[in-house]
Every structure is written in structure tokens, then in C-alpha cells.
Write a protein that holds these residues in place. Structure first.
Motif, PDB file in Angstrom:
ATOM      1  N   ILE A 128      37.761  -4.130  -9.616  1.00 44.25           N
ATOM      2  CA  ILE A 128      37.400  -2.600 -10.084  1.00 44.25           C
ATOM      3  C   ILE A 128      37.106  -2.801 -11.678  1.00 44.25           C
ATOM      4  O   ILE A 128      37.563  -3.431 -12.379  1.00 44.25           O
ATOM      5  CB  ILE A 128      38.843  -1.904  -9.921  1.00 44.25           C
ATOM      6  N   GLN A 170      43.205   2.990  -5.689  1.00 46.50           N
ATOM      7  CA  GLN A 170      41.946   2.317  -5.650  1.00 46.50           C
ATOM      8  C   GLN A 170      42.246   0.630  -5.521  1.00 46.50           C
ATOM      9  O   GLN A 170      41.611  -0.157  -4.710  1.00 46.50           O
ATOM     10  CB  GLN A 170      41.048   2.472  -6.591  1.00 46.50           C
ATOM     11  N   LYS A 171      43.458   0.292  -6.197  1.00 47.30           N
ATOM     12  CA  LYS A 171      44.032  -1.134  -6.072  1.00 47.30           C
ATOM     13  C   LYS A 171      44.425  -1.463  -4.540  1.00 47.30           C
ATOM     14  O   LYS A 171      43.944  -2.376  -4.301  1.00 47.30           O
ATOM     15  CB  LYS A 171      45.124  -1.213  -7.004  1.00 47.30           C
ATOM     16  N   GLN A 216      31.525   3.938  -5.451  1.00 50.83           N
ATOM     17  CA  GLN A 216      31.894   4.939  -6.467  1.00 50.83           C
ATOM     18  C   GLN A 216      32.140   6.214  -6.015  1.00 50.83           C
ATOM     19  O   GLN A 216      31.485   6.631  -4.996  1.00 50.83           O
ATOM     20  CB  GLN A 216      31.000   4.873  -7.720  1.00 50.83           C
ATOM     21  N   GLY A 237      33.504   6.373 -14.028  1.00 52.11           N
ATOM     22  CA  GLY A 237      34.795   6.175 -13.738  1.00 52.11           C
ATOM     23  C   GLY A 237      34.894   4.759 -13.180  1.00 52.11           C
ATOM     24  O   GLY A 237      34.448   3.947 -13.556  1.00 52.11           O
ATOM     25  N   GLU A 238      35.919   4.765 -12.222  1.00 51.78           N
ATOM     26  CA  GLU A 238      36.530   3.181 -11.746  1.00 51.78           C
ATOM     27  C   GLU A 238      35.207   2.945 -10.655  1.00 51.78           C
ATOM     28  O   GLU A 238      35.304   3.827  -9.655  1.00 51.78           O
ATOM     29  CB  GLU A 238      37.695   3.335 -11.127  1.00 51.78           C
ATOM     30  N   LYS A 260      35.868  -0.448 -14.638  1.00 52.77           N
ATOM     31  CA  LYS A 260      36.228   1.091 -15.207  1.00 52.77           C
ATOM     32  C   LYS A 260      34.813   1.165 -16.008  1.00 52.77           C
ATOM     33  O   LYS A 260      34.681   0.523 -17.094  1.00 52.77           O
ATOM     34  CB  LYS A 260      37.171   0.808 -16.218  1.00 52.77           C
ATOM     35  N   ASP A 261      34.142   2.310 -15.965  1.00 53.49           N
ATOM     36  CA  ASP A 261      32.864   2.817 -16.394  1.00 53.49           C
ATOM     37  C   ASP A 261      33.157   3.991 -17.117  1.00 53.49           C
ATOM     38  O   ASP A 261      33.905   4.845 -16.677  1.00 53.49           O
ATOM     39  CB  ASP A 261      31.925   2.741 -15.374  1.00 53.49           C
ATOM     40  N   ASP A 262      32.615   4.462 -18.278  1.00 62.51           N
ATOM     41  CA  ASP A 262      32.630   5.601 -18.894  1.00 62.51           C
ATOM     42  C   ASP A 262      32.197   6.738 -18.355  1.00 62.51           C
ATOM     43  O   ASP A 262      32.825   7.536 -18.236  1.00 62.51           O
ATOM     44  CB  ASP A 262      32.107   5.371 -20.398  1.00 62.51           C
TER      45      ASP A 262
END
Length: 110
Positions: A70, A53-54, A45, A77-78, A72-74
Motif C-alpha cells: 500500500i 485496505q490492509k 485506487q 490517497g492510499e 500513500k499518495d498526497d
């Protein structure tokens, strides 16, 4: 007899001297999480936004022969998740392929 004590002058060791480079550095955190039994996850992270990131995930999966995703987190982030303990390999990949300084990468766990 005049005794002057020279070493008791007021000196604050924590005072700001202004000569340090105190720009905020965003660290890249590489962590390991235990799943069940011997299974582990490696999470990455804090990657800079300018990197895709992909494409990084695709290269990591191909180089390390592991699966990943991947998430996604609040708050964070990713976050890149990889199967297995890939901490050292990910650090070497980021420092050689993406030219990220090793002092900006933090490895956590065990």
C-alpha cells in the motif's frame, strides 16, 4: 401556400432534464504500469474509506499468489500495488467479495 417548419423548434439536447441520477460516483480505478522488460504493476485506487485496505491487500496477495503493498499518495490517497497483471482478477474480487458494482470499477491500460 403556407409552409410551417415543425422540426426547427428550439430544442437543446444538452439541457438538464432532471431525470438522470447525477449523484457523484467515486470510481475505483484499476491500472497497469509497465516496469522493466515484462514486469508490470497493477494499481488499485479509489477504494471507499469504510473498507480496510490492509485486509483487502492480504486477501488479494493470498488469492493471486503475488506480492503487493500500500502506497500513500498526497493526491490519490492510499493506492494498492500488486505485482503482475491482475486487473481482471481484482475486478472480479471486488465485485464478488466486496459487493461493489461493476459499473463503478474502471479498468485502464493496454
Amino acid at each position: 401556400m403556407s409552409t410551417s417548419i415543425e422540426n426547427l423548434k428550439t430544442f437543446d439536447p444538452f439541457a438538464d432534464t432532471g431525470d438522470d441520477d447525477s449523484q457523484p460516483t467515486n470510481y475505483i480505478h484499476i491500472r497497469i504500469q509497465q516496469r522493466n522488460g515484462r514486469k508490470t504493476l497493477t494499481t488499485v485506487q479509489g477504494l471507499p474509506v469504510e473498507y480496510d485496505q490492509k485486509r483487502i491487500l492480504r486477501a488479494l496477495k493470498k488469492d493471486f499468489a503475488c506480492n503487493g503493498t500500500i502506497v500513500k499518495d498526497d493526491e490519490l490517497g492510499e493506492v494498492i500495488q500488486l505485482q503482475g497483471d491482475q486487473r481482471v482478477k481484482v475486478m472480479e474480487f471486488l465485485s464478488t467479495q466486496l459487493n461493489i458494482l461493476k459499473k463503478n470499477i474502471k479498468i485502464h491500460g493496454f
